[in-house]
Write an enzyme that holds these catalytic residues in place. Sequence first.
Site, PDB file in Angstrom:
ATOM      1  N   CYS A  41       0.902  -1.169   0.000  1.00 24.75           N
ATOM      2  CA  CYS A  41       0.000   0.000   0.000  1.00 24.75           C
ATOM      3  C   CYS A  41       0.925   1.199   0.000  1.00 24.75           C
ATOM      4  O   CYS A  41       1.221   1.773   1.039  1.00 24.75           O
ATOM      5  CB  CYS A  41      -0.888  -0.008   1.240  1.00 24.75           C
ATOM      6  N   ALA A  78       1.566   4.442  -1.775  1.00 22.68           N
ATOM      7  CA  ALA A  78       1.608   5.909  -1.957  1.00 22.68           C
ATOM      8  C   ALA A  78       1.456   6.642  -0.619  1.00 22.68           C
ATOM      9  O   ALA A  78       0.724   6.165   0.249  1.00 22.68           O
ATOM     10  CB  ALA A  78       0.479   6.336  -2.890  1.00 22.68           C
ATOM     11  N   PRO A  79       2.163   7.760  -0.434  1.00 20.68           N
ATOM     12  CA  PRO A  79       3.008   8.463  -1.402  1.00 20.68           C
ATOM     13  C   PRO A  79       4.450   7.976  -1.476  1.00 20.68           C
ATOM     14  O   PRO A  79       5.279   8.620  -2.123  1.00 20.68           O
ATOM     15  CB  PRO A  79       2.968   9.909  -0.885  1.00 20.68           C
ATOM     16  N   GLY A  80       4.760   6.873  -0.840  1.00 16.05           N
ATOM     17  CA  GLY A  80       6.064   6.263  -1.056  1.00 16.05           C
ATOM     18  C   GLY A  80       7.137   6.624  -0.035  1.00 16.05           C
ATOM     19  O   GLY A  80       8.316   6.324  -0.238  1.00 16.05           O
ATOM     20  N   GLY A  81       6.735   7.240   1.067  1.00 18.89           N
ATOM     21  CA  GLY A  81       7.719   7.631   2.087  1.00 18.89           C
ATOM     22  C   GLY A  81       8.468   6.428   2.657  1.00 18.89           C
ATOM     23  O   GLY A  81       9.703   6.436   2.772  1.00 18.89           O
ATOM     24  N   ASP A 121      -4.847  -3.727  -6.896  1.00 18.04           N
ATOM     25  CA  ASP A 121      -5.455  -3.969  -5.588  1.00 18.04           C
ATOM     26  C   ASP A 121      -4.632  -5.057  -4.889  1.00 18.04           C
ATOM     27  O   ASP A 121      -4.542  -6.184  -5.382  1.00 18.04           O
ATOM     28  CB  ASP A 121      -6.906  -4.429  -5.821  1.00 18.04           C
ATOM     29  N   CYS A 178      -1.730   3.925  11.039  1.00 23.91           N
ATOM     30  CA  CYS A 178      -1.625   5.138  11.855  1.00 23.91           C
ATOM     31  C   CYS A 178      -2.935   5.315  12.620  1.00 23.91           C
ATOM     32  O   CYS A 178      -3.469   6.406  12.719  1.00 23.91           O
ATOM     33  CB  CYS A 178      -1.260   6.366  11.020  1.00 23.91           C
TER      34      CYS A 178
HETATM   35  C1  SAM Z   1      -1.342   4.588   4.804  1.00 35.23           C
HETATM   36  S1  SAM Z   1      -1.271   4.904   3.115  1.00 35.23           S
HETATM   37  C2  SAM Z   1       0.352   4.320   2.729  1.00 35.23           C
HETATM   38  C3  SAM Z   1       1.476   5.268   3.061  1.00 35.23           C
HETATM   39  C4  SAM Z   1       2.773   4.836   2.423  1.00 35.23           C
HETATM   40  N1  SAM Z   1       3.130   3.476   2.788  1.00 35.23           N
HETATM   41  C5  SAM Z   1       3.929   5.747   2.794  1.00 35.23           C
HETATM   42  O1  SAM Z   1       4.679   5.463   3.707  1.00 35.23           O
HETATM   43  O2  SAM Z   1       4.087   6.770   2.127  1.00 35.23           O
HETATM   44  C6  SAM Z   1      -2.263   3.631   2.456  1.00 35.23           C
HETATM   45  C7  SAM Z   1      -2.258   3.563   0.936  1.00 35.23           C
HETATM   46  O3  SAM Z   1      -2.861   2.321   0.566  1.00 35.23           O
HETATM   47  C8  SAM Z   1      -3.610   2.506  -0.611  1.00 35.23           C
HETATM   48  N2  SAM Z   1      -4.561   1.370  -0.656  1.00 35.23           N
HETATM   49  C9  SAM Z   1      -5.741   1.239  -0.032  1.00 35.23           C
HETATM   50  N3  SAM Z   1      -6.290   0.025  -0.288  1.00 35.23           N
HETATM   51  C10 SAM Z   1      -5.413  -0.611  -1.100  1.00 35.23           C
HETATM   52  C11 SAM Z   1      -5.417  -1.883  -1.727  1.00 35.23           C
HETATM   53  N4  SAM Z   1      -6.425  -2.742  -1.557  1.00 35.23           N
HETATM   54  N5  SAM Z   1      -4.366  -2.201  -2.502  1.00 35.23           N
HETATM   55  C12 SAM Z   1      -3.337  -1.353  -2.685  1.00 35.23           C
HETATM   56  N6  SAM Z   1      -3.296  -0.128  -2.129  1.00 35.23           N
HETATM   57  C13 SAM Z   1      -4.316   0.228  -1.338  1.00 35.23           C
HETATM   58  C14 SAM Z   1      -4.237   3.869  -0.414  1.00 35.23           C
HETATM   59  O4  SAM Z   1      -4.635   4.430  -1.642  1.00 35.23           O
HETATM   60  C15 SAM Z   1      -3.075   4.640   0.239  1.00 35.23           C
HETATM   61  O5  SAM Z   1      -2.300   5.273  -0.735  1.00 35.23           O
END
Ligand code: SAM
Length: 447
Positions: free
Chosen positions: A263, A265-268, A313, A385
Amino acid sequence: MPAQARKPSSREPAAPGGKVRRRAAAAVAGVLREGRRLEAELDYEGLDQADRALLRELATGTVRWAIRLRAALDGLLDRPLPRKEKRLEALLLVGLYQLAHSGIPPYAAVSATVSALTGRQAWARGLVNGVLRRFGREREARLAVVDEQSPAMRTAYPEWLVEAVRTAYPAEWMAVLEAGNAAPPLTLRVRGDRTAYLAELAAAGIPARALDPADGAVQLEEHRPVTEIPGFTEGRVSIQDGAAQLAADLLAPRAGDRILDACSAPGGKLAHLLDRAPQAEALAVEADEGRLERIRDTLQRLGLEATALIPGDATDPDAWWDGRAFDRILVDAPCSGTGVTRRHPDIKHHRRPEDIPALAERQGALLRALWPLLRPGGTLVYATCSILPTENREVVAAFLEECPEARCVTPEAAWGRPVGPGRQILPGEAGMDGFFYACLERAGGQP
Ligand SMILES: C[S@@+](CC[C@H](N)C(=O)[O-])C[C@H]1O[C@@H](n2cnc3c(N)ncnc32)[C@H](O)[C@@H]1O
């Protein structure tokens, strides 16, 4: 004594600051009345640095305290505002916020807020002037009446969330809620030598300190635009909360590992993993295609490259997995964000109690779908979080129950507290956001 505000004429040109109040009100109305994300509602176009900071402060602060301020506003109005006057209500809240929570002198706050009303809205100048001046005079008593109603009013959280936090943290729930209302710090992840970077900041006259739990974390004492942060443009530092920086320690990727950031984005965290293991083969999956661009930007600024950025997904690996197992998997799951209300106070308004079990369902589905992709001996880190047990220890405990080859290997640590199979960081602990981590190892192979 607050200075008396002069009654403005409708032909008076907008006082400096009126434009910022108008934009703050538009953003607040977008959040409270249209259910939009605050971040996307802030219109900085044409504002200088000081006004940008002011806009952010007014909109964020008003959204943070809106539940308390609305209750105070209700008591100040002879009759409810017409429902279509969304921006007028929001402007009044922005005015109350300034008088109740900011250090802006009352005269300046009232006059700048009134001068935000131009054109079609000029009719409301007398009303706004009167309401704000009255609140300025009676502030303490009016807020005391609101605060006596309930802890939810006093702390400006929805009732259901107060109850959920109280149940989860019976000894410290009020401190947890208050920490979620604090102004968030600006925390950096330093990619090189942290001590040397702290010296660089000191030489530039920027007060900062090391945040201990994460070895690259530096907290600035004051917010400032990224362009003024030494090394930001060259990619020597990133903006990342201290708690988020712990993911790379827990996943501990090694050169040559095949890593899945499920999961992304934004890739941190992906960037941090690549910094730790530049030779790793890292695949990033993200369901929101629009947000893939954010990952690209993050990596590009830091001069990093992932093996593949995959729109998809994560609960449906058949659609994107090539069948080769991963040594490390990070599941930074979509969650309620209840650990980061200090950064995103709009979360208080957007979440509903029924969202929590639905999120837990998705989080469990992610674990179940991704587990078979981990090689025996490999490690999966689950992160949120959130501060709610339903999304954290309960999700992981239920998964461990149904998957006998999953072993909990969450380490003892100097941060957070053990909760079931993971560790919980509460907002504000060592300057960090609220976060949950659990580490799982797949039995039957070399770690
Ligand atoms: C908490 S954020 C991730 C933050 C990221 N790991 C970072 O450190 O920058 C969760 C991300 O999961 C994505 N997401 C939600 N459901 C998902 C799924 N079923 N498959 C892949 N990505 C998913 C959301 O769009 C969101 O960008």
